[in-house]
Scaffold this motif. Structure first.
Motif, PDB file in Angstrom:
ATOM      1  N   ASN A  98     -80.272  35.496  -5.445  1.00 19.74           N
ATOM      2  CA  ASN A  98     -79.260  34.965  -4.532  1.00 19.74           C
ATOM      3  C   ASN A  98     -79.736  34.837  -3.091  1.00 19.74           C
ATOM      4  N   GLY A  99     -81.016  35.072  -2.845  1.00 26.91           N
ATOM      5  CA  GLY A  99     -81.557  34.915  -1.502  1.00 26.91           C
ATOM      6  C   GLY A  99     -81.007  35.905  -0.504  1.00 26.91           C
ATOM      7  N   VAL A 100     -80.749  37.142  -0.954  1.00 23.60           N
ATOM      8  CA  VAL A 100     -80.203  38.188  -0.085  1.00 23.60           C
ATOM      9  C   VAL A 100     -81.311  39.159   0.309  1.00 23.60           C
ATOM     10  N   ASP A 101     -81.464  39.406   1.601  1.00 22.25           N
ATOM     11  CA  ASP A 101     -82.483  40.340   2.087  1.00 22.25           C
ATOM     12  C   ASP A 101     -82.128  41.768   1.681  1.00 22.25           C
ATOM     13  N   LYS A 102     -83.136  42.528   1.276  1.00 18.81           N
ATOM     14  CA  LYS A 102     -82.924  43.920   0.875  1.00 18.81           C
ATOM     15  C   LYS A 102     -82.917  44.820   2.106  1.00 18.81           C
ATOM     16  N   LYS A 103     -81.769  44.871   2.760  1.00 21.16           N
ATOM     17  CA  LYS A 103     -81.596  45.711   3.938  1.00 21.16           C
ATOM     18  C   LYS A 103     -80.821  46.969   3.563  1.00 21.16           C
ATOM     19  N   SER A 104     -80.755  47.918   4.483  1.00 25.52           N
ATOM     20  CA  SER A 104     -80.023  49.159   4.202  1.00 25.52           C
ATOM     21  C   SER A 104     -78.537  48.894   4.035  1.00 25.52           C
TER      22      SER A 104
END
Length: 213
Positions: A98-104
């Motif tokens: 889904n093009g989501v950055d793996k952030k906290s």
């Protein structure tokens, strides 16, 4: 949904669920075809970014298709002619798909009632007031993709329309710690959906995720 043709320079982000498409042609681009969605044929200069359906598909012309090796058998893909490119790829996780950055902390979205409720009138009724934190009382996400034991959200508000369609509904943005998310591994019926245990309601938004007053 039933769609006869997607063609010319059309761009489609996702064909999923039990959607049926007769043909994709021209220079159309589709980001993903998944679940039980059925596309009978593609031809022309079509580009399919990710194919992970359990339905047969026929490719003609110079089409390009990537398929998920863990969820799709190569035998489901029939190539007519010698110009199509069919490339196997590894299974993508929810973030990559889904093009989501793996952030906290991740922002996900829900569709709620006009008075900010879901499952209204049931024992699972939940109130999603802007500025409040909501935590699931009976966290048990691993049993099944749908149903009780977790909250559900999507990577974009527009994909929440698959799960609610009541007149007057609203969309909300929710901040969730990555550690509070739960993803179903392997084949999923709803590639844009993810489970979460608790989160903070940030604001009401429109169908594209833009904040509204």
């Amino acid at each position: 949904a039933q769609v006869k043709f997607i063609y010319d320079s059309a761009q489609v982000e996702s064909i999923s669920g039990s959607a049926q498409v007769k043909s994709i042609s021209g220079s159309a681009q589709v980001e993903s075809i998944s679940g039980s969605a059925q596309v009978k044929s593609i031809y022309g200069l079509v580009c399919i970014g990710q194919y992970s359906s359990n339905k047969k598909i026929t490719i003609r012309g110079q089409a390009f298709l990537r398929y998920d090796t863990k969820t799709t058998k190569r035998g489901l893909i029939k190539v007519v002619g010698k110009y199509a490119v069919v490339k196997p790829v590894k299974q993508l996780d929810w973030f990559e798909r889904n093009g989501v950055d793996k952030k906290s902390k991740i922002i996900v979205y829900k569709r709620v009632s006009n008075d900010f409720k879901t499952q209204e009138g049931t024992t699972r009724e939940t109130l999603w007031v802007v500025g409040t934190s909501v935590e699931h009382p009976n966290w048990d996400p691993g049993k099944e993709e749908c149903g009780a034991g977790k909250f559900h959200a999507c990577n974009m508000p527009i994909f929440c329309n698959e799960f609610r369609s009541k007149e007057g509904d609203k969309y909300i943005a929710i901040e969730v710690s990555q550690k509070e998310l739960y993803e179903w591994k392997g084949k999923t019926q709803y590639p844009h959906k993810i489970a979460f245990r608790k989160g903070r309601v940030l604001f009401e938004c429109d169908v594209y995720g833009e904040k509204v007053s």
